[in-house]
Design a protein around this motif. Structure first.
Motif, PDB file in Angstrom:
ATOM      1  N   GLY A  35      18.946  10.920 -25.707  1.00  0.00           N
ATOM      2  CA  GLY A  35      18.785  10.322 -24.387  1.00  0.00           C
ATOM      3  C   GLY A  35      17.364   9.871 -24.142  1.00  0.00           C
ATOM      4  O   GLY A  35      17.129   8.790 -23.581  1.00  0.00           O
ATOM      5  N   SER A  36      16.397  10.674 -24.590  1.00  0.00           N
ATOM      6  CA  SER A  36      14.989  10.303 -24.400  1.00  0.00           C
ATOM      7  C   SER A  36      14.615   9.081 -25.233  1.00  0.00           C
ATOM      8  O   SER A  36      13.674   8.359 -24.891  1.00  0.00           O
TER       9      SER A  36
ATOM     10  N   GLY B 217      16.691   6.620 -25.735  1.00  0.00           N
ATOM     11  CA  GLY B 217      17.398   5.471 -25.204  1.00  0.00           C
ATOM     12  C   GLY B 217      18.689   5.139 -25.907  1.00  0.00           C
ATOM     13  O   GLY B 217      19.249   4.064 -25.696  1.00  0.00           O
TER      14      GLY B 217
ATOM     15  N   TRP C  27      28.949  12.379 -22.123  1.00  0.00           N
ATOM     16  CA  TRP C  27      27.840  11.596 -22.694  1.00  0.00           C
ATOM     17  C   TRP C  27      28.420  10.307 -23.265  1.00  0.00           C
ATOM     18  O   TRP C  27      29.486  10.310 -23.872  1.00  0.00           O
TER      19      TRP C  27
ATOM     20  N   HIS D 216      20.078  15.404 -25.719  1.00  0.00           N
ATOM     21  CA  HIS D 216      18.912  15.164 -24.854  1.00  0.00           C
ATOM     22  C   HIS D 216      17.828  14.395 -25.624  1.00  0.00           C
ATOM     23  O   HIS D 216      17.149  13.526 -25.052  1.00  0.00           O
TER      24      HIS D 216
ATOM     25  N   GLU E   4      23.340   8.268 -22.752  1.00  0.00           N
ATOM     26  CA  GLU E   4      23.044   8.664 -21.371  1.00  0.00           C
ATOM     27  C   GLU E   4      24.151   9.581 -20.868  1.00  0.00           C
ATOM     28  O   GLU E   4      25.282   9.540 -21.360  1.00  0.00           O
ATOM     29  N   ARG E   5      23.775  10.426 -19.923  1.00  0.00           N
ATOM     30  CA  ARG E   5      24.739  11.376 -19.362  1.00  0.00           C
ATOM     31  C   ARG E   5      25.484  10.698 -18.227  1.00  0.00           C
ATOM     32  O   ARG E   5      24.904  10.025 -17.384  1.00  0.00           O
ATOM     33  N   HIS E   6      26.832  10.885 -18.218  1.00  0.00           N
ATOM     34  CA  HIS E   6      27.673  10.316 -17.178  1.00  0.00           C
ATOM     35  C   HIS E   6      28.573  11.443 -16.664  1.00  0.00           C
ATOM     36  O   HIS E   6      29.653  11.692 -17.205  1.00  0.00           O
TER      37      HIS E   6
ATOM     38  N   VAL F  32      24.381   4.103 -24.514  1.00  0.00           N
ATOM     39  CA  VAL F  32      23.710   3.189 -23.595  1.00  0.00           C
ATOM     40  C   VAL F  32      24.137   1.759 -23.943  1.00  0.00           C
ATOM     41  O   VAL F  32      24.064   1.340 -25.106  1.00  0.00           O
TER      42      VAL F  32
END
Length: 393
Positions: A364-365, A367, A376, A361, A370-372, A379
């Protein structure tokens, strides 16, 4: 009227016409008798054992003494805006004394003293020799010119021999940034050699210094070029060889510098170039340190802590700031479009599932990922850096 020159100066001026540079026998005799007594002994035909010279040499010197007047030479150098300096003068660079019996008996210097152009002694204290092949390549010419300008911009005096090739480029590089440069010649300071460098030598006479052991009007010879190199090596804090074939004269300057405990440096070139083979041999055998720019030269020859070259580092990437556990999680995320589930990522990162989720997480923040669905993945970026790939790359 100016005061007449002292006898010691006149005698040493005469010796610069009588002898070849670096004559150790003359050096020992001068040290033992003094220049005045030595010259008088030659004129009077003193016994050879008293002068420390052979009878044939004394006879030859007597013949040559009849053909010139050293006082006239001293008047001529003054009219050219120069002077003849000898050991003991305030302007005499004491590091030349490291040459022992082969040190110069005196130096003919052309260039007027000024706030911008202080004495040779002061200039030599912060000087670097840049030498190399006369028939240099375009690469050698570029590097020598760049070294000359970079050293001059850092407050160093660039010393060379005013020859074609590397010497010319180094002098011009220093002059291009309004820096100081000194040419040590293998002829009198009133002789422009090589002829094709007449404009450069005249410019150095106006904006820098011309220096020689040889009296006015004396022409260069192959032997005098080699002997000139020892003065370049002794005068400066260090010597940089830009390009030199295995039998290049520039290597003799480097060897002299090494023997005098001066810094010896070499600029690497293409391994296929014969003109860099001599430099590479110096570096490979440990006889020279490798340098690539003026900052690196300044760091070696300058004051400890005062002339440091900037550290060369690659570009700083965003991932470089990640904590080690977070970076391991990022490495564990595969580069495939499908990504991977948390358990697989945790296993590759050697972390607990809970810690892995937390770091995912966080990434993810930022960049990076990303969650798919339940997976995961990285990007996708239009211009990705190779180091952002996952463990499978």
């Amino acid at each position: 009227m100016p005061d007449p020159p002292d006898p010691e100066r006149v005698a040493r001026a005469a010796l610069t016409r009588l002898i070849e540079p670096g004559d150790a026998a003359i050096g020992r005799s001068v040290q033992r008798l003094g220049a005045v007594r030595l010259l008088q002994g030659i004129q009077e035909g003193a016994p050879p054992d008293r002068l420390g010279l052979g009878a044939d040499r004394i006879a030859a010197y007597q013949e040559r003494l009849r053909k010139f007047n050293p006082a006239v030479d001293l008047e001529r150098i003054a009219k050219l805006g120069g002077r003849f300096i000898i050991p003991g003068d305030i302007e005499w660079p004491s590091q030349l004394d490291d040459l022992g019996d082969s040190r110069p008996v005196g130096l003919w210097v052309r260039g007027r003293l000024s706030p911008r152009l202080p004495s040779l002694r002061l200039l030599a204290l912060r000087s670097v020799a840049v030498v190399g092949s006369r028939a240099c390549t375009g690469y050698g010419r570029h590097v020598a010119g760049q070294l000359g300008s970079e050293l001059a911009e850092r407050g160093w005096v660039v010393v060379s021999g005013a020859a074609y090739g590397v010497d010319t480029a180094a002098h011009l590089g220093a002059l291009a940034v309004n820096g100081m440069t000194i040419a040590v010649l293998a002829s009198g300071v009133d002789i422009c050699y090589p002829r094709g460098n007449e404009a450069l030598i005249q410019r150095i006479a106006n904006d820098g210094l011309l220096v020689s052991e040889l009296a006015l009007g004396m022409n260069p010879t192959r032997f005098r070029f080699v002997l000139r190199n020892r003065v370049i090596a002794a005068l400066t804090r260090g010597t940089v060889v830009v390009e030199a074939a295995p039998r290049s004269g520039a290597l003799s300057t480097a060897r002299r510098a090494r023997d005098l405990n001066r810094h010896t440096m070499g600029v690497p070139g293409p391994v296929t170039s014969e003109l860099s083979a001599g430099v590479h041999a110096l570096i490979r055998t440990g006889a020279a340190s490798m340098v690539t720019n003026g900052a690196e030269v300044g760091e070696l020859v300058g004051s400890i802590g005062a002339d440091l070259a900037p550290e060369r580092v690659g570009p700083i990437l965003p991932r470089d700031a990640l904590e080690p556990p977070v970076a391991r999680v990022l490495e564990a995320v595969p580069a495939s479009a499908d990504g991977a589930p948390v358990l697989r990522i945790a296993r590759y990162a050697a972390l607990s599932e809970e810690a892995t989720v937390h770091h995912l997480h966080e990434l993810g923040s930022l960049g990076f990922v990303e969650r798919h669905g339940a997976h995961w993945r990285l990007v996708r970026r239009k211009r990705s850096h190779p180091s952002t790939g996952g463990h499978g790359e």
